[in-house]
Write an enzyme that holds these catalytic residues in place. Sequence first.
Site, PDB file in Angstrom:
ATOM      1  N   GLU A  90      44.121  43.622  53.112  1.00 58.30           N
ATOM      2  CA  GLU A  90      44.511  42.367  52.479  1.00 58.30           C
ATOM      3  C   GLU A  90      46.042  42.262  52.500  1.00 58.30           C
ATOM      4  O   GLU A  90      46.601  41.193  52.492  1.00 58.30           O
ATOM      5  CB  GLU A  90      43.981  42.365  51.042  1.00 58.30           C
ATOM      6  N   GLN A 115      34.369  36.457  51.446  1.00 58.14           N
ATOM      7  CA  GLN A 115      34.354  37.754  50.767  1.00 58.14           C
ATOM      8  C   GLN A 115      33.538  37.692  49.486  1.00 58.14           C
ATOM      9  O   GLN A 115      33.930  37.019  48.532  1.00 58.14           O
ATOM     10  CB  GLN A 115      35.804  38.150  50.425  1.00 58.14           C
ATOM     11  N   GLY A 116      32.440  38.424  49.442  1.00 55.34           N
ATOM     12  CA  GLY A 116      31.570  38.435  48.260  1.00 55.34           C
ATOM     13  C   GLY A 116      31.758  39.702  47.452  1.00 55.34           C
ATOM     14  O   GLY A 116      30.887  40.577  47.445  1.00 55.34           O
ATOM     15  N   TYR A 117      32.888  39.814  46.787  1.00 56.45           N
ATOM     16  CA  TYR A 117      33.160  40.966  45.916  1.00 56.45           C
ATOM     17  C   TYR A 117      32.970  40.587  44.444  1.00 56.45           C
ATOM     18  O   TYR A 117      32.113  41.111  43.776  1.00 56.45           O
ATOM     19  CB  TYR A 117      34.608  41.450  46.109  1.00 56.45           C
ATOM     20  N   SER A 118      33.814  39.631  43.941  1.00 55.71           N
ATOM     21  CA  SER A 118      33.873  39.368  42.495  1.00 55.71           C
ATOM     22  C   SER A 118      32.574  38.767  41.967  1.00 55.71           C
ATOM     23  O   SER A 118      31.899  37.997  42.665  1.00 55.71           O
ATOM     24  CB  SER A 118      35.002  38.392  42.184  1.00 55.71           C
ATOM     25  N   SER A 122      36.225  32.350  48.009  1.00 54.73           N
ATOM     26  CA  SER A 122      37.085  31.364  48.679  1.00 54.73           C
ATOM     27  C   SER A 122      36.432  30.868  49.960  1.00 54.73           C
ATOM     28  O   SER A 122      36.002  31.675  50.795  1.00 54.73           O
ATOM     29  CB  SER A 122      38.433  31.994  49.045  1.00 54.73           C
ATOM     30  N   GLU A 133      48.420  42.531  35.317  1.00 54.57           N
ATOM     31  CA  GLU A 133      48.167  43.623  34.364  1.00 54.57           C
ATOM     32  C   GLU A 133      47.660  44.864  35.106  1.00 54.57           C
ATOM     33  O   GLU A 133      48.059  45.990  34.804  1.00 54.57           O
ATOM     34  CB  GLU A 133      47.123  43.189  33.313  1.00 54.57           C
TER      35      GLU A 133
END
Length: 424
Positions: free
Chosen positions: A264, A146-149, A181, A403
Amino acid sequence: MQPEGRRSGARERGATGVDIDYPPQAQAFRAEVAAFLDEHLPEGWPGIGALDEDAAWAFARAWRATLAQHGYLALTWPVEYGGRGLTKLHQVVLMEELARAGVPYGLPQDTFGLKMLANTLLRWGTEEQKRRFLPRILSGEDVWCQGYSEPDAGSDLVSLRTRAVRDGDSWVINGQKIWTSGAQHCDWIFVLARTAPQAPPHRGISFLLVPLRQPGIEVRPFRMLTGRDHFNEVFFTDARTDADLVVGEVNDGWQVANTLLGYERGEEAATNPILFRAELDRLVDLARHYSRDTDPVIRQRIAWCWSKVEIMRYLGYRILTGWLNGAAPGPETSIAKLFWSEYHQQVTALAMDIMGMDGQVLSGRQPLRTYRTDDPGAANTSGSWTITYLTALSGTIYAGTSEIQRNILAERVLGLPREPRRAQ
Ligand SMILES: Cc1cc2nc3c(=O)[nH]c(=O)nc-3n(C[C@H](O)[C@H](O)[C@H](O)COP(=O)(O)OP(=O)(O)OC[C@H]3O[C@@H](n4cnc5c(N)ncnc54)[C@H](O)[C@@H]3O)c2cc1C
């Protein structure tokens, strides 16, 4: 739980009410899964946690193939793509029975391909994308990450800066992802990239399918607190993918990205309480082993954990009831995420306190899984608990930090004023 096709005479409940009875079709399917497990697991099977690391990996790979061969890996997919066309209820029952039997649903990286991407393709993919990618996800030929962040876009994902520019029949991608990951073991990555830099932030992002093994992509693993290389930085320098490998519309990837995040979660509401309960039973044995089970403070903390697991069980039923009735995931999923991730830090810290100095010296097999509890059947060793304790620290970060969950609850449940948002 009351899924599609309610029992006649059953009490009507709201989408978020709780109904802990399963309908007859669920019980019939549960019997089918039990017979399958009886046939395919050795007599007296203790759970995958009882195997040493090499044996556990070998078992997990073989078990994945067995599940695929018998149609259990893609229960809810339509038959034409290799699934069995069953309902979410069947999926929940399967996950419960696998968790109870101490066997995994797939390999760790399957979370990204099988669970997140495949379901997203079924919702948004073109016919050609489905026919090309779904069978290879199912067979395990293609492993996905997964290439999000990005370094400056985590909670505030919409600030992402990786760019993709159209060049003839390709997209050319430049930028960087982080915390990816398992990327070092993968063949493909799904990437959120900015394709219309002048558009408002949410409207200029596309969801691209990108082959990982190419000269324009460098994957750099880095070491975690546990000493393992789980995460990666992924650098894109004129990396390429085919023009038709956009999922959904060009510049409308934000919607696709959010659909994927919905996958998810889901059936974990059913499996978390089972796994946490088994873990707590091990903790009680650990306290006995260290003769701490008569210590009033330890007993008080164990009782606290027990009450939290029970609350999670009912919270799980509540989420599942809504989920199976087709309700969109609401703020209660934030309550569950917040609850289990903060609980898990407490229960594993208690294990560390019980073990005392022994916890500083790792002995015995270490967990295979990077998330949540060690596997059922795991021995009560410092190797198991200490690594689980360390990985529990990340639980309040991934899938939305504590948060962020509290912000969601404050705004959407308590109706408190919204925090300032960037202009869209
Ligand atoms: C184990 C693990 C696996 C992961 N795997 C992947 C993966 O495979 N692919 C991927 O793309 N990403 C992955 N991530 C990244 C994860 O999605 C991000 O870490 C997460 O979204 C938080 O972003 P960040 O790390 O940039 O922290 P930031 O967003 O920079 O947050 C830093 C701190 O500020 C707080 N904060 C931020 N915004 C607010 C706000 N508005 N109000 C109050 N507090 C705020 C946060 O809660 C946090 O405490 C993984 C992370 C972990 C821990």
